[in-house]
Enzyme design. Structure first.
Site, PDB file in Angstrom:
ATOM      1  N   LYS A  57      -0.672  -4.375   1.056  1.00  0.00           N
ATOM      2  CA  LYS A  57       0.696  -3.884   0.907  1.00  0.00           C
ATOM      3  C   LYS A  57       0.796  -2.872  -0.234  1.00  0.00           C
ATOM      4  O   LYS A  57       1.397  -1.805  -0.079  1.00  0.00           O
ATOM      5  CB  LYS A  57       1.644  -5.063   0.647  1.00  0.00           C
ATOM      6  N   SER A  73       2.825  -8.409  -2.944  1.00  0.00           N
ATOM      7  CA  SER A  73       2.694  -9.865  -3.016  1.00  0.00           C
ATOM      8  C   SER A  73       2.708 -10.469  -1.619  1.00  0.00           C
ATOM      9  O   SER A  73       3.333  -9.925  -0.702  1.00  0.00           O
ATOM     10  CB  SER A  73       3.842 -10.458  -3.852  1.00  0.00           C
ATOM     11  N   ASP A  74       2.006 -11.578  -1.479  1.00  0.00           N
ATOM     12  CA  ASP A  74       2.016 -12.286  -0.199  1.00  0.00           C
ATOM     13  C   ASP A  74       1.760 -13.768  -0.454  1.00  0.00           C
ATOM     14  O   ASP A  74       1.116 -14.144  -1.437  1.00  0.00           O
ATOM     15  CB  ASP A  74       0.952 -11.738   0.751  1.00  0.00           C
ATOM     16  N   GLN A  75       2.298 -14.572   0.450  1.00  0.00           N
ATOM     17  CA  GLN A  75       2.173 -16.028   0.295  1.00  0.00           C
ATOM     18  C   GLN A  75       1.675 -16.659   1.586  1.00  0.00           C
ATOM     19  O   GLN A  75       2.116 -16.300   2.677  1.00  0.00           O
ATOM     20  CB  GLN A  75       3.531 -16.629  -0.074  1.00  0.00           C
ATOM     21  N   GLY A 110      -0.321 -14.577  -3.794  1.00  0.00           N
ATOM     22  CA  GLY A 110      -1.096 -13.528  -4.430  1.00  0.00           C
ATOM     23  C   GLY A 110      -0.222 -12.361  -4.831  1.00  0.00           C
ATOM     24  O   GLY A 110       0.755 -12.045  -4.144  1.00  0.00           O
TER      25      GLY A 110
END
Length: 199
Positions: A57, A73-75, A110
């Site tokens: 991203k 960010s990613d979850q 992250g």
């Protein structure tokens, strides 16, 4: 509230929840939605997946905004060695969360901060563990009925009082990271970046 006017910060996300969380702490930034493929690679762990997607991203947005500071960010939730994303529907959320009764679920979030012009590349993974009660079906239904959408990881919204009835405890270093952005780490890194740039 940190004054970030003219700091050229971009949140590489279309998430309303991440936007609201970052907006609690910094005064000025914009959001740019990256077009990313969020399909996991074969045998990819939740931790590896969340940081890879966060970096993807950030990199996509950085190509169009090389002079800015980009936050990606990613979850990814992990339950019994299976990665979980967003349920999107009430029915899917019910099926997913019902399996959590009496179990632990791991939420890996992250975050990557990059800036091409300043040669910045920082990354971090937060892990939050939610220990669920042996809850009843009616308790889950009451929680789901209170929700407007199911676009959070595994359908979880810890800020909901009705969700709190489903859990025993949350084990974490950053209580707001579960929303989708490790905000305390992010803020500390932004402070360091702007301190060094002004030095």
């Amino acid at each position: 509230m940190r004054n970030t006017i003219n700091k050229n910060i971009i949140l590489a996300s279309s998430s309303v929840h991440r936007k609201e969380l970052l907006g609690k702490y910094i005064s000025d930034f914009k959001c740019v939605a990256p077009n990313t493929n969020e399909i996991a690679l074969k045998n990819e762990t939740g931790k590896n997946l969340c940081i890879r997607l966060a970096r993807d991203k950030a990199n996509i947005v950085a190509k169009s905004y090389p002079n800015n500071i980009i936050i990606g960010s990613d979850q990814v939730a992990n339950f019994k060695d299976k990665n979980l994303g967003k349920p999107h529907t009430y029915e899917n959320a019910f099926k997913i969360i019902m399996k959590f009764s009496g179990e632990n679920v791991f939420f890996n979030t992250g975050v990557v901060i990059i800036s091409l012009i300043h040669n910045i590349d920082l990354s971090y993974i937060d892990q939050t563990i939610i220990n669920f009660k042996n809850f009843k079906e009616i308790d889950l239904i009451q929680y789901l009925d209170s929700q407007d959408d199911f676009k959070t990881t595994a359908g979880v919204k810890t800020e909901s009082e009705l969700f709190q009835k489903l859990i025993n405890k949350i084990i974490c270093d950053d209580k707001e990271a579960i929303i989708g952005l490790p905000i305390q780490w992010t803020l500390s890194q932004l402070d360091n970046i702007f301190f060094n740039l002004n030095d």
